[in-house]
Scaffold this active site. Structure first.
Site, mmCIF file in Angstrom:
data_model
loop_
_atom_site.group_PDB
_atom_site.id
_atom_site.type_symbol
_atom_site.label_atom_id
_atom_site.label_comp_id
_atom_site.label_asym_id
_atom_site.label_seq_id
_atom_site.Cartn_x
_atom_site.Cartn_y
_atom_site.Cartn_z
ATOM 1 N N ASN A 246 0.820 -1.205 0.000
ATOM 2 C CA ASN A 246 0.000 0.000 0.000
ATOM 3 C C ASN A 246 0.858 1.260 0.000
ATOM 4 O O ASN A 246 0.984 1.935 -1.011
ATOM 5 C CB ASN A 246 -0.932 -0.044 1.212
ATOM 6 C CG ASN A 246 -1.979 1.067 1.189
ATOM 7 O OD1 ASN A 246 -1.874 2.000 0.396
ATOM 8 N ND2 ASN A 246 -2.956 0.969 2.039
ATOM 9 N N ASP A 247 1.491 1.543 1.128
ATOM 10 C CA ASP A 247 2.240 2.788 1.236
ATOM 11 C C ASP A 247 3.408 2.867 0.248
ATOM 12 O O ASP A 247 3.734 3.940 -0.236
ATOM 13 C CB ASP A 247 2.748 2.975 2.662
ATOM 14 C CG ASP A 247 1.595 3.121 3.642
ATOM 15 O OD1 ASP A 247 0.619 3.807 3.301
ATOM 16 O OD2 ASP A 247 1.659 2.531 4.736
#
Lengths: 470, 92
Positions: free
Chosen positions: A398-399
């Site tokens: 995600n990040d």
């Protein structure tokens, strides 16, 4: 005899140096580790020849117990759980050094001078911090306790106070080695300190913490070498100490954060309010500024729809993250990649340095699934290739793929180097739900027109994709 | 004696820095577990502490140190070679 022992220590030191040197390539690495094992064996056997060593029975039984426990751990551990294993081993290393320090303290307490006392006290401090810090890291990774940071008022002040008191105790003991209560106080406060410094650090920052504790376990060994005036302990301890430091630096760089920020930042607490609206917000999209005007809605698809795109794709890059480890999806991912390769598609894997819970975590998982290591490409090498890629498949990351790190100065991860999946023609993101990642940061990638979200369990989704490609 | 120890410590730290900078990210996990095993060299200290033959708290602590250091050495080396065996080059 003493010369012989010293010479064997030299051999051991050289074998460790070569062992680390051979780790520069996967081809030579196994040889290097074999060499280091030989060095370790020689050093221990030589130590048994020392005239001060008489109770072989005790040593042998200790070695048998330890070897049995170590062997069971090493063979039973799942590759996904490797961060926990390393955390635990770090802790045991710290404990062993602290025990050596304590044994020396009680053996020679009556005639200790300032210098050996200080080395003992430092070994206790570093060793106990390593032990309890590693146990907390272990508990967080094993999900025995919550991964989120534990923050309370005056936390840093309290830690600082404890740290100063350990220094004061060390100073006191240097002059008063007979003060056994002060010694136990040092043990207790060091242990407490180890717990307190790790609890405010979030799950996603674990790669840094584990690297740092790895470094501490080496430092503890080096410190015990100072107590015993033992060269091989000092040399090997410092080698390991610097290994951990380099890894922590690399991890920090890969997150664009300083070590201080990781250790004291309390990053990853659930305070950051999502700036962008959740999925349903498409209806009144205009009022939410952070959502790109052109793409207020999330486009989601099924694994079968995704497979249609795969059939046409010439090049695919797979981006794995911690979610792949959690879903144990590495083997199914490999199956999907094989199907793609069979139809003539080029498949590679893009590895972000902080993907997963420890340095190199994704590489080990994919290697376990028999993915050849020349297909695992580091971020810097593959980042320019996304533009010419038909499909990027993001699995549980995600990040590390959040374009906000490039474009949004307000984002907590602004400036962090990311994998530019958004530049590829199509991005497929496998995710359980729209929930943000560990740092609670919204990801604008999910709202881009060239992004297709596929919700569900990663393993099941990838299985269905592979099935549809038959 | 102290200055000699410090010299070793500083030089070995620099050497370690040079060596480990050359380890590719691909092998960072085996590097950590391997380094872990190497830091189990504290077993040498543990053997010295456990083997004195004197009864009392010191040799008990030494005995425990031997156990934990051996876990580190055996567990660390075994898990490292288990991982390294998995890294295979693709057919070219």
């Amino acid at each position: 005899m003493d010369q012989l022992i010293q010479f064997s220590y030299l051999l051991a030191s050289v074998s460790f140096i070569l062992g680390l040197k051979f780790l520069s390539s996967p081809e030579t690495a196994p040889r290097g580790m074999l060499l280091s094992q030989g060095g370790m064996f020689i050093a221990v056997v030589a130590t048994l020849l020392n005239y001060g060593v008489v109770s072989y029975g005790m040593i042998l039984s200790g070695v048998i117990i330890g070897a049995a426990l170590g062997a069971v751990m090493a063979t039973k551990i799942k590759m996904t759980d490797m961060p926990q294993m390393v955390a635990l081993l770090n802790g045991f290393g710290g404990l062993a050094s602290a025990l050596v320090g304590a044994a020396e303290f009680f053996r020679s307490q009556s005639n200790l001078t300032a210098y050996p006392m200080i080395t003992i006290a430092l070994t206790i401090l570093i060793g106990m911090v390593t032990l309890t810090g590693s146990l907390v890291a272990f508990a967080k990774l094993q999900e025995l306790m919550k991964g989120a940071p534990i923050i309370f008022p005056f936390q840093h002040g309290l830690n600082f106070l404890f740290f100063i008191s350990t220094l004061a105790l060390i100073g006191y003991l240097a002059f008063m080695p007979a003060a056994t209560p002060a010694f136990w106080a040092l043990v207790a406060i060091s242990s407490l300190l180890g717990i307190l410094v790790v609890i405010p650090i979030g799950g996603g920052d674990m790669p840094v913490v584990i690297s740092l504790l790895n470094s501490y376990s080496g430092m503890a060994a080096a410190a015990s070498g100072f107590i015993l005036n033992n060269n091989v302990l000092i040399i090997s301890g410092s080698l390991v100490g610097s290994a951990g430091i380099i890894l922590s630096q690399l991890m920090c760089k890969a997150m664009n954060r300083s070590l201080t920020n990781v250790l004291f930042g309390g990053f990853g607490q659930v305070t950051a309010a999502p700036k962008t609206p959740p999925v349903s917000a498409g209806s009144d999209g205009g009022s939410k500024p952070a959502v790109p005007e052109a793409a207020p809605e999330v486009r989601s698809g099924t694994p079968q729809e995704a497979a249609e795109f795969f059939k046409k794709a010439k090049s695919v890059i797979i981006v794995p993250g911690y979610g792949m480890a959690v879903a144990q999806a590495q083997h199914t991912v490999k199956d999907l990649a094989e199907r793609l390769e069979k139809q003539g598609t080029e498949v590679r894997y893009a590895i972000h340095p902080v993907a997963g819970r420890m340095p190199g975590h994704m590489n080990v998982l994919l290697a376990e699934a028999n993915v050849p290591y020349d297909k695992l490409i580091d971020m810097d090498e593959i980042n320019d290739d996304f533009e010419d890629t038909d499909v990027s498949l993001v699995i549980g990351a995600n990040d590390v793929v959040n374009p906000g790190a490039d474009t949004d100065p307000e984002s907590p991860i602004y400036g962090m180097p990311i994998l530019h999946v958004d530049r590829s023609k199509l991005v497929m993101v496998l995710k359980r739900s729209m929930k943000p990642g560990f740092a609670g940061i919204e990801n604008e990638l999910f709202y881009k027109p060239n992004t297709m979200m596929i919700f569900g369990d990663a393993k099941g989704t990838v299985e269905q994709m592979a099935e549809a490609l038959k | 004696m102290l200055i000699f120890s410090i010299t070793l410590f500083v030089l070995a730290t620099f050497l370690g820095y040079e060596l480990i900078s050359r380890v590719p990210p691909l092998l960072h996990t085996p590097l950590m577990s391997g380094a872990n095993a190497i830091s189990g060299i504290t077993l040498v200290g543990a053997v010295l502490a456990a083997g004195t033959g004197e009864a009392g708290i010191s040799s008990t602590l030494g005995f425990l140190a031997v156990i934990f250091a051996t876990i580190n050495v055996v567990g660390g080396f075994m898990v490292t070679s288990r991982m390294l065996k998995m890294f295979k080059k693709g057919p070219r």
